[in-house]
Design a protein around this motif. Sequence first.
Motif, short mmCIF file in Angstrom:
data_model
loop_
_atom_site.label_atom_id
_atom_site.label_comp_id
_atom_site.label_asym_id
_atom_site.label_seq_id
_atom_site.Cartn_x
_atom_site.Cartn_y
_atom_site.Cartn_z
N ARG A 38 0.81 -1.05 0.07
CA ARG A 38 -0.09 -0.13 0.13
C ARG A 38 0.78 1.07 0.02
O ARG A 38 1.96 1.13 0.48
CB ARG A 38 -1.00 0.07 1.19
N GLN A 39 0.03 2.36 -0.34
CA GLN A 39 1.10 3.56 -0.67
C GLN A 39 -0.05 4.86 -0.29
O GLN A 39 -1.12 4.96 -0.85
CB GLN A 39 1.75 3.92 -1.92
N ALA A 40 0.29 5.38 0.78
CA ALA A 40 -0.50 6.46 1.36
C ALA A 40 0.17 7.74 0.70
O ALA A 40 1.12 7.68 0.35
CB ALA A 40 -0.59 6.59 2.89
N PHE A 47 5.13 -2.73 2.29
CA PHE A 47 4.37 -4.11 2.57
C PHE A 47 3.42 -4.30 3.43
O PHE A 47 3.36 -3.78 4.41
CB PHE A 47 5.73 -4.88 2.70
N VAL A 48 2.36 -5.00 2.93
CA VAL A 48 1.47 -5.37 3.97
C VAL A 48 1.05 -6.84 4.24
O VAL A 48 1.11 -7.24 5.32
CB VAL A 48 -0.06 -4.93 3.25
N VAL A 86 -10.63 -1.56 10.24
CA VAL A 86 -9.65 -0.49 9.76
C VAL A 86 -9.56 0.53 10.61
O VAL A 86 -10.53 1.08 11.23
CB VAL A 86 -10.41 -0.32 8.09
N GLN A 87 -8.50 1.30 10.24
CA GLN A 87 -8.23 2.85 10.87
C GLN A 87 -7.93 3.81 9.78
O GLN A 87 -7.50 3.63 8.67
CB GLN A 87 -7.24 2.36 11.84
N PRO A 88 -8.27 4.99 10.34
CA PRO A 88 -7.83 5.95 9.20
C PRO A 88 -6.54 5.76 8.65
O PRO A 88 -6.25 6.19 7.50
CB PRO A 88 -7.84 7.22 9.81
N GLU A 89 -5.45 5.33 9.61
CA GLU A 89 -4.09 5.27 8.77
C GLU A 89 -3.93 4.03 7.88
O GLU A 89 -2.88 3.87 7.27
CB GLU A 89 -3.25 5.09 10.09
N ASP A 90 -4.92 3.47 7.81
CA ASP A 90 -4.97 2.25 6.56
C ASP A 90 -5.22 2.97 5.22
O ASP A 90 -5.28 1.99 4.34
CB ASP A 90 -5.87 1.17 6.87
N THR A 91 -5.59 4.25 5.19
CA THR A 91 -6.08 4.70 4.00
C THR A 91 -4.83 4.85 2.96
O THR A 91 -3.75 5.33 3.49
CB THR A 91 -6.60 6.34 4.15
N ALA A 92 -4.98 4.31 2.08
CA ALA A 92 -4.07 4.06 1.04
C ALA A 92 -4.60 3.39 -0.46
O ALA A 92 -5.80 3.17 -0.71
CB ALA A 92 -2.63 3.35 1.45
N VAL A 93 -3.59 3.57 -1.49
CA VAL A 93 -3.90 2.76 -2.44
C VAL A 93 -3.23 1.48 -2.32
O VAL A 93 -2.04 1.34 -2.18
CB VAL A 93 -3.26 3.61 -3.78
N TYR A 94 -4.12 0.22 -2.38
CA TYR A 94 -3.65 -0.99 -2.28
C TYR A 94 -3.21 -1.78 -3.50
O TYR A 94 -4.34 -1.78 -4.45
CB TYR A 94 -4.68 -1.81 -1.56
N SER A 95 -2.10 -2.05 -3.74
CA SER A 95 -1.62 -2.81 -5.00
C SER A 95 -1.41 -4.43 -4.85
O SER A 95 -0.79 -4.73 -3.79
CB SER A 95 -0.45 -2.20 -5.62
N CYS A 96 -1.68 -5.07 -5.71
CA CYS A 96 -1.50 -6.47 -5.67
C CYS A 96 0.00 -6.80 -6.48
O CYS A 96 0.12 -5.91 -7.28
CB CYS A 96 -2.40 -7.16 -6.31
N ALA A 97 0.56 -7.70 -5.84
CA ALA A 97 1.92 -7.99 -6.33
C ALA A 97 2.22 -9.76 -6.59
O ALA A 97 1.54 -10.28 -5.47
CB ALA A 97 3.17 -7.62 -5.52
N GLY A 113 0.09 -4.96 -9.88
CA GLY A 113 -1.50 -4.36 -10.38
C GLY A 113 -1.43 -2.83 -10.36
O GLY A 113 -0.56 -2.18 -9.84
N GLN A 114 -2.53 -2.17 -10.69
CA GLN A 114 -2.54 -0.85 -10.67
C GLN A 114 -3.06 -0.20 -9.46
O GLN A 114 -2.69 0.89 -9.24
CB GLN A 114 -3.82 -0.49 -11.96
N GLY A 115 -3.67 -0.87 -8.66
CA GLY A 115 -4.15 -0.63 -7.49
C GLY A 115 -5.56 -0.17 -7.14
O GLY A 115 -6.16 0.15 -8.24
N THR A 116 -5.99 -0.18 -6.01
CA THR A 116 -7.43 0.05 -5.70
C THR A 116 -7.46 0.92 -4.54
O THR A 116 -6.58 0.68 -3.44
CB THR A 116 -8.22 -1.15 -5.39
N GLN A 117 -8.17 2.23 -4.49
CA GLN A 117 -8.05 2.91 -3.29
C GLN A 117 -9.07 2.56 -1.97
O GLN A 117 -9.93 2.13 -2.45
CB GLN A 117 -8.78 4.40 -3.66
N VAL A 118 -8.32 2.64 -1.07
CA VAL A 118 -9.06 2.51 0.38
C VAL A 118 -9.09 3.64 1.11
O VAL A 118 -7.96 4.07 1.39
CB VAL A 118 -8.45 1.20 1.03
#
Length: 122
Positions: A38-40, A47-48, A86-97, A113-118
């Motif tokens: 993930r990337q905030a 890494f997640v 989940v918590q606000p600090e989990d907010t990020a674009v989550y990408s599959c690898a 992958g391109q990522g999905t926003q959470v």
Amino acid sequence: QVQLVESGGGLVQAGGSLRLSCAASLSPFSWYGAGWHRQAPGKEREFVASISGNGDNTEYADSVKGRFTITRDNAKNTVYLQMNSVQPEDTAVYSCAADPSFWAVRSMASYWGQGTQVTVFS
């Protein structure tokens, strides 16, 4: 061309749950380790979680241990990330690898992958 397509992102209230999915065109999928990063905003990608090809081994970042669970269904070429509490600090674009090496998924995966926003709101 290898494709990893994420889905399941969206808005969720703090304390809630969300399940991400990643459909992979890799075959046989069981030959590949897979995982999530993930990337905030304003931060580096981190890494997640990761899972081995047969699902026997998993790894998690300390920040998500006990809250997130990674699983896979090789018959569907899909890896999942169940996100609970989940918590606000989990907010990020989550990408599959994915990568032929389970250990490489954590830091230097070959396929992304391109990522999905959470977004988690309180």
